[in-house]
Design a protein around this motif. Structure first.
Motif, mmCIF file in Angstrom:
data_model
loop_
_atom_site.group_PDB
_atom_site.id
_atom_site.type_symbol
_atom_site.label_atom_id
_atom_site.label_comp_id
_atom_site.label_asym_id
_atom_site.label_seq_id
_atom_site.Cartn_x
_atom_site.Cartn_y
_atom_site.Cartn_z
ATOM 1 N N PHE A 121 0.819 -1.226 0.000
ATOM 2 C CA PHE A 121 0.000 0.000 0.000
ATOM 3 C C PHE A 121 0.854 1.277 0.000
ATOM 4 C CE2 PHE A 121 -4.552 -1.096 1.257
ATOM 5 C CZ PHE A 121 -4.453 -2.415 0.884
ATOM 6 N N LYS A 122 2.190 1.089 0.110
ATOM 7 C CA LYS A 122 3.139 2.209 0.080
ATOM 8 C C LYS A 122 2.828 3.254 1.168
ATOM 9 C CE LYS A 122 4.074 1.759 -4.875
ATOM 10 N NZ LYS A 122 5.329 1.022 -4.672
ATOM 11 N N VAL A 123 2.709 2.779 2.407
ATOM 12 C CA VAL A 123 2.473 3.688 3.522
ATOM 13 C C VAL A 123 3.613 3.633 4.543
ATOM 14 C CG1 VAL A 123 -0.048 3.684 3.296
ATOM 15 C CG2 VAL A 123 1.068 1.944 4.716
ATOM 16 N N ASP A 124 4.739 3.003 4.168
ATOM 17 C CA ASP A 124 5.872 2.865 5.100
ATOM 18 C C ASP A 124 6.303 4.213 5.688
ATOM 19 O OD1 ASP A 124 5.833 1.401 2.575
ATOM 20 O OD2 ASP A 124 7.403 0.148 3.417
ATOM 21 N N ALA A 125 6.334 5.227 4.823
ATOM 22 C CA ALA A 125 6.866 6.526 5.243
ATOM 23 C C ALA A 125 5.934 7.273 6.189
ATOM 24 C CB ALA A 125 7.141 7.389 4.007
ATOM 25 N N PHE A 126 4.693 6.783 6.351
ATOM 26 C CA PHE A 126 3.718 7.531 7.156
ATOM 27 C C PHE A 126 3.432 6.871 8.501
ATOM 28 C CE2 PHE A 126 2.103 7.469 2.624
ATOM 29 C CZ PHE A 126 2.906 8.530 2.227
ATOM 30 N N LEU A 127 4.128 5.796 8.817
ATOM 31 C CA LEU A 127 3.810 5.061 10.042
ATOM 32 C C LEU A 127 4.058 5.878 11.303
ATOM 33 C CD1 LEU A 127 5.225 1.529 9.109
ATOM 34 C CD2 LEU A 127 2.850 2.327 9.016
ATOM 35 N N GLY A 128 4.963 6.852 11.215
ATOM 36 C CA GLY A 128 5.244 7.689 12.383
ATOM 37 C C GLY A 128 4.390 8.935 12.452
ATOM 38 N N SER A 129 3.484 9.111 11.486
ATOM 39 C CA SER A 129 2.634 10.315 11.435
ATOM 40 C C SER A 129 1.286 10.051 12.083
ATOM 41 C CB SER A 129 2.415 10.741 9.979
ATOM 42 O OG SER A 129 3.640 10.993 9.334
ATOM 43 N N ARG A 130 0.669 11.119 12.556
ATOM 44 C CA ARG A 130 -0.701 10.999 13.051
ATOM 45 C C ARG A 130 -1.658 11.025 11.865
ATOM 46 N NH1 ARG A 130 -0.862 11.521 18.533
ATOM 47 N NH2 ARG A 130 1.012 12.386 19.498
ATOM 48 N N PHE A 131 -2.819 10.431 12.044
ATOM 49 C CA PHE A 131 -3.768 10.253 10.942
ATOM 50 C C PHE A 131 -4.131 11.591 10.294
ATOM 51 C CE2 PHE A 131 -8.004 9.132 9.171
ATOM 52 C CZ PHE A 131 -7.615 8.036 8.412
ATOM 53 N N SER A 132 -4.297 12.618 11.100
ATOM 54 C CA SER A 132 -4.721 13.923 10.574
ATOM 55 C C SER A 132 -3.652 14.576 9.703
ATOM 56 C CB SER A 132 -5.089 14.861 11.725
ATOM 57 O OG SER A 132 -3.963 15.039 12.583
ATOM 58 N N GLN A 133 -2.434 14.102 9.780
ATOM 59 C CA GLN A 133 -1.345 14.676 8.994
ATOM 60 C C GLN A 133 -1.275 14.079 7.585
ATOM 61 O OE1 GLN A 133 1.689 13.603 11.975
ATOM 62 N NE2 GLN A 133 2.101 15.795 12.278
ATOM 63 N N LEU A 134 -2.062 13.051 7.321
ATOM 64 C CA LEU A 134 -2.008 12.368 6.033
ATOM 65 C C LEU A 134 -2.991 12.979 5.041
ATOM 66 C CD1 LEU A 134 -1.929 8.631 7.224
ATOM 67 C CD2 LEU A 134 -0.041 10.248 6.985
ATOM 68 N N SER A 135 -2.707 12.785 3.742
ATOM 69 C CA SER A 135 -3.646 13.195 2.702
ATOM 70 C C SER A 135 -4.834 12.227 2.704
ATOM 71 C CB SER A 135 -2.957 13.170 1.337
ATOM 72 O OG SER A 135 -2.695 11.822 0.956
ATOM 73 N N MET A 136 -5.878 12.580 1.944
ATOM 74 C CA MET A 136 -7.061 11.717 1.914
ATOM 75 C C MET A 136 -6.725 10.319 1.389
ATOM 76 S SD MET A 136 -9.622 13.242 3.199
ATOM 77 C CE MET A 136 -10.814 12.026 2.672
#
Length: 231
Positions: free
Chosen positions: A108-123
């Protein structure tokens, strides 16, 4: 494993007309099936009724065989924001599915976002992260209600094909406005039209492509035409 609708009719309280009227059809596992139709035709209403099981508003009109756990994921669903997304996935993942979680994170190519909070991600990132949390849980039927909206087309295709390959025995119900995508990747496509048109529930056969497929434009065009004629 299958479910069946026998004369399913549903009217919202205080509404004058039913949103779903006399649906009769069945769908069986394994497979990636779909619900298609124009906006306002009742796709999400149907998904929520189906997710409610026999004890929901569908009542006796819904028959389930071999299906005990139904999960429902939808576009713009939110994860709690008190911890990073990677921690949340770890918390909801059964230990036996730890390797599966890692595999899905990569696909799903989400490796780089595992340390981010959900609200910091794009839709699109939020939808991908949210869908993983359902796939790592145990289920018999998973409903994906626009769950890959805002994800680019190439990655969406990669994800759909991977899900079909990783979960060959499961039953999926994919809800999308993308006619081409539904015709290419889904097996049975329930086409809904507005109540009163007298068409009821029409199930059209899609091309059900899997990893390594070779597209047949004529066959895709035929499936798309059948779907449009059924709306």
């Amino acid at each position: 494993m299958r479910f069946e609708c026998r004369g399913l009719t549903f009217t919202y309280p205080e509404a004058d007309k039913p949103v779903l009227e006399n649906l009769n059809f069945s769908m069986a596992a394994p497979g990636f099936n779909a619900v298609f139709g124009p906006s306002g035709v009742g796709k999400t209403s149907f998904a929520r009724i189906l997710a409610g099981g026999n004890n929901g508003p569908g009542g006796d009109a819904l028959i389930y065989e071999g299906i005990s756990t139904i999960l429902y994921s939808y576009n713009q669903e939110r994860l709690p924001g008190w911890s990073c997304t990677g921690s949340h996935l770890e918390k909801v993942c059964p230990p036996k599915n730890s390797d599966l979680r890692k595999e899905l994170i990569k696909i799903f190519k989400v490796d780089a976002f595992l340390g981010s909070r959900f609200s910091q991600l794009s839709m699109g990132q939020q939808n991908r992260m949210n869908l993983i949390r359902y796939l790592i849980q145990d289920f018999d039927l998973l409903i994906l209600d626009e769950s890959l909206a805002n994800v680019d087309e190439a990655l969406r295709e990669t994800i759909v094909l991977a899900i079909k390959e990783i979960f060959p025995t499961k039953l999926f119900l994919y809800i999308s406005h993308n006619l081409m995508e539904v015709a290419r990747f889904c097996k049975d496509i329930l086409v809904l039209s507005h109540p009163g048109k007298g068409k009821g529930a029409v199930v059209v056969q899609g091309q059900n492509y899997k990893t390594g497929y070779t597209a047949t434009p004529q066959a895709i065009d035929r499936s798309m035409l059948e779907i449009m004629n059924a709306v």
